[in-house]
Design an enzyme around this catalytic site. Structure first.
Site, PDB file in Angstrom:
ATOM      1  CB  SER A 124       6.746 -35.844 137.315  1.00 48.50           C
ATOM      2  OG  SER A 124       8.100 -35.512 137.023  1.00 48.50           O
ATOM      3  CE1 TYR A 137       5.188 -31.016 135.795  1.00 42.72           C
ATOM      4  CE2 TYR A 137       7.190 -32.017 136.641  1.00 42.72           C
ATOM      5  CZ  TYR A 137       6.137 -32.021 135.759  1.00 42.72           C
ATOM      6  OH  TYR A 137       6.021 -33.049 134.839  1.00 42.72           O
TER       7      TYR A 137
HETATM    8  N1  LIG Z   1       8.021 -35.388 128.949  1.00 43.44           N
HETATM    9  C1  LIG Z   1       8.531 -35.783 130.097  1.00 43.44           C
HETATM   10  O1  LIG Z   1       9.715 -36.134 130.186  1.00 43.44           O
HETATM   11  C2  LIG Z   1       7.673 -35.823 131.334  1.00 43.44           C
HETATM   12  C3  LIG Z   1       8.309 -36.162 132.531  1.00 43.44           C
HETATM   13  C4  LIG Z   1       7.565 -36.235 133.688  1.00 43.44           C
HETATM   14  C5  LIG Z   1       6.199 -35.994 133.648  1.00 43.44           C
HETATM   15  N2  LIG Z   1       5.593 -35.660 132.484  1.00 43.44           N
HETATM   16  C6  LIG Z   1       4.144 -35.447 132.529  1.00 43.44           C
HETATM   17  O2  LIG Z   1       3.526 -36.135 131.464  1.00 43.44           O
HETATM   18  C7  LIG Z   1       2.329 -35.447 131.088  1.00 43.44           C
HETATM   19  C8  LIG Z   1       2.347 -35.178 129.585  1.00 43.44           C
HETATM   20  O3  LIG Z   1       3.437 -34.313 129.303  1.00 43.44           O
HETATM   21  P1  LIG Z   1       4.093 -34.166 127.855  1.00 43.44           P
HETATM   22  O4  LIG Z   1       5.546 -34.261 128.044  1.00 43.44           O
HETATM   23  O5  LIG Z   1       3.393 -35.046 126.893  1.00 43.44           O
HETATM   24  O6  LIG Z   1       3.762 -32.609 127.607  1.00 43.44           O
HETATM   25  P2  LIG Z   1       3.083 -31.854 126.358  1.00 43.44           P
HETATM   26  O7  LIG Z   1       3.268 -30.410 126.675  1.00 43.44           O
HETATM   27  O8  LIG Z   1       3.587 -32.387 125.076  1.00 43.44           O
HETATM   28  O9  LIG Z   1       1.529 -32.241 126.491  1.00 43.44           O
HETATM   29  C9  LIG Z   1       0.744 -31.769 127.549  1.00 43.44           C
HETATM   30  C10 LIG Z   1      -0.684 -31.645 127.052  1.00 43.44           C
HETATM   31  O10 LIG Z   1      -1.490 -31.213 128.162  1.00 43.44           O
HETATM   32  C11 LIG Z   1      -2.372 -30.207 127.672  1.00 43.44           C
HETATM   33  N3  LIG Z   1      -2.746 -29.310 128.767  1.00 43.44           N
HETATM   34  C12 LIG Z   1      -1.940 -28.478 129.474  1.00 43.44           C
HETATM   35  N4  LIG Z   1      -2.662 -27.796 130.370  1.00 43.44           N
HETATM   36  C13 LIG Z   1      -3.950 -28.190 130.228  1.00 43.44           C
HETATM   37  C14 LIG Z   1      -5.161 -27.835 130.857  1.00 43.44           C
HETATM   38  N5  LIG Z   1      -5.215 -26.906 131.825  1.00 43.44           N
HETATM   39  N6  LIG Z   1      -6.302 -28.460 130.466  1.00 43.44           N
HETATM   40  C15 LIG Z   1      -6.278 -29.387 129.475  1.00 43.44           C
HETATM   41  N7  LIG Z   1      -5.155 -29.759 128.834  1.00 43.44           N
HETATM   42  C16 LIG Z   1      -4.003 -29.158 129.200  1.00 43.44           C
HETATM   43  C17 LIG Z   1      -1.581 -29.467 126.614  1.00 43.44           C
HETATM   44  O11 LIG Z   1      -2.460 -28.747 125.744  1.00 43.44           O
HETATM   45  C18 LIG Z   1      -0.851 -30.598 125.932  1.00 43.44           C
HETATM   46  O12 LIG Z   1      -1.608 -31.147 124.866  1.00 43.44           O
HETATM   47  C19 LIG Z   1       2.291 -34.171 131.923  1.00 43.44           C
HETATM   48  O13 LIG Z   1       1.447 -34.393 133.042  1.00 43.44           O
HETATM   49  C20 LIG Z   1       3.721 -34.006 132.359  1.00 43.44           C
HETATM   50  O14 LIG Z   1       3.810 -33.270 133.552  1.00 43.44           O
HETATM   51  C21 LIG Z   1       6.308 -35.564 131.322  1.00 43.44           C
END
Ligand SMILES: NC(=O)c1ccc[n+]([C@@H]2O[C@H](COP(=O)([O-])OP(=O)(O)OC[C@H]3O[C@@H](n4cnc5c(N)ncnc54)[C@H](O)[C@@H]3O)[C@@H](O)[C@H]2O)c1
Length: 234
Positions: A124, A137
């Site tokens: 992130s 986080y």
């Molecule tokens: N969206 C952003 O701006 C952003 C920014 C920085 C980092 N991230 C990171 O990117 C990654 C994806 O995030 P996103 O925005 O697509 O979120 P999202 O919530 O749309 O998707 C996350 C997915 O992870 C799955 N998940 C959560 N906990 C789990 C577990 N214990 N076991 C298996 N699956 C699990 C959820 O079911 C979901 O399908 C994450 O690691 C998040 O921290 C996202």
């Protein structure tokens, strides 16, 4: 044909990565608490090693050895540090950091046997900038960046590269939930004005970076943290 596993492949960034790798000709399985309905792997909690091992056994059965792993499963949290319970701290560390530990350890034997592998960890941009009320986080994602660097040195001699992609401000259900709860300091629209490329990121932007990092031609790139954030963090 190479087989890729994408954790968190049921939503947002992970889903876009799974779709992109599939389009690029890899066999892809998603490991997720809520997996897409492909029947390739059962619902899996990446924090639970027995579930991870069982899901990987099912994937290997159908698709063969797994030589590409993208760790995108993640969960966020938003709480003033003084109010943060140890249980909430632990859960966020468990999903975002320990989940990576389990999935890497469980897939690594296939990569070592093949003498070839690609690991990409989705961390992130908050690990670069810090983020108030998200200490757990940010700590977990910073650790993922550190793990990436150390593991890259250990696995380089075995033909396995390890890199991290820290996304920043990507339009997914996670970001929309945070906006709804007023946790991102204003609206997405307001943030766009502060983003050098003047748009919100798309899950496909992260998928494009991953597609490159898992490719054959990225074999000399390892231990790197490749920010994909529209210039918000440099
Ligand atoms: N969206 C952003 O701006 C952003 C920014 C920085 C980092 N991230 C990171 O990117 C990654 C994806 O995030 P996103 O925005 O697509 O979120 P999202 O919530 O749309 O998707 C996350 C997915 O992870 C799955 N998940 C959560 N906990 C789990 C577990 N214990 N076991 C298996 N699956 C699990 C959820 O079911 C979901 O399908 C994450 O690691 C998040 O921290 C996202």
């Amino acid at each position: 044909m190479r087989t890729a596993v994408v954790t968190g492949g049921g939503s947002g960034i992970g889903l876009a990565i799974a779709e992109r790798l599939s389009k690029d000709g890899y066999q892809v399985a998603a490991l997720d608490l809520n997996p897409p309905d492909t029947g390739l792997a059962p619902a899996t909690d990446v924090c639970d090693r027995a579930q991870v091992d069982a899901a990987l056994a099912a994937v290997r059965d159908r698709l063969g050895p797994v030589t590409i792993l993208v760790n995108a499963a993640g969960t966020d949290g938003f709480r003033r540090f003084t109010d943060l319970t140890f249980a909430a701290w632990q859960r966020v560390i468990d999903v975002n950091l320990n989940g990576v530990f389990h999935c890497v350890q469980a897939t690594l034997p296939d990569m070592l046997d093949a003498g070839w592998g690609r690991i990409v960890n989705i961390s992130s941009s908050s690990a670069q900038s810090g983020q108030p009320f998200m200490t757990h986080y940010v700590a977990a994602k910073s650790a993922v960046n550190g793990l990436t660097k150390a593991l890259a040195l250990e696995l380089g001699p075995h033909g396995v590269t390890v890199n991290a992609v820290p996304p920043g401000f990507i339009d997914t259900p996670m970001l929309r939930r945070a906006e709804e709860r007023d946790q991102i300091g204003g609206t997405i629209e307001k943030h766009i004005q502060r983003t050098p490329v003047r748009r919100v990121g798309r899950p496909e932007d992260i998928a494009a970076a991953c597609a490159f990092l898992v490719s054959e031609e990225a074999g000399y790139i390892t231990g790197q943290i490749l920010g994909v954030n529209g210039g918000r963090n440099t």
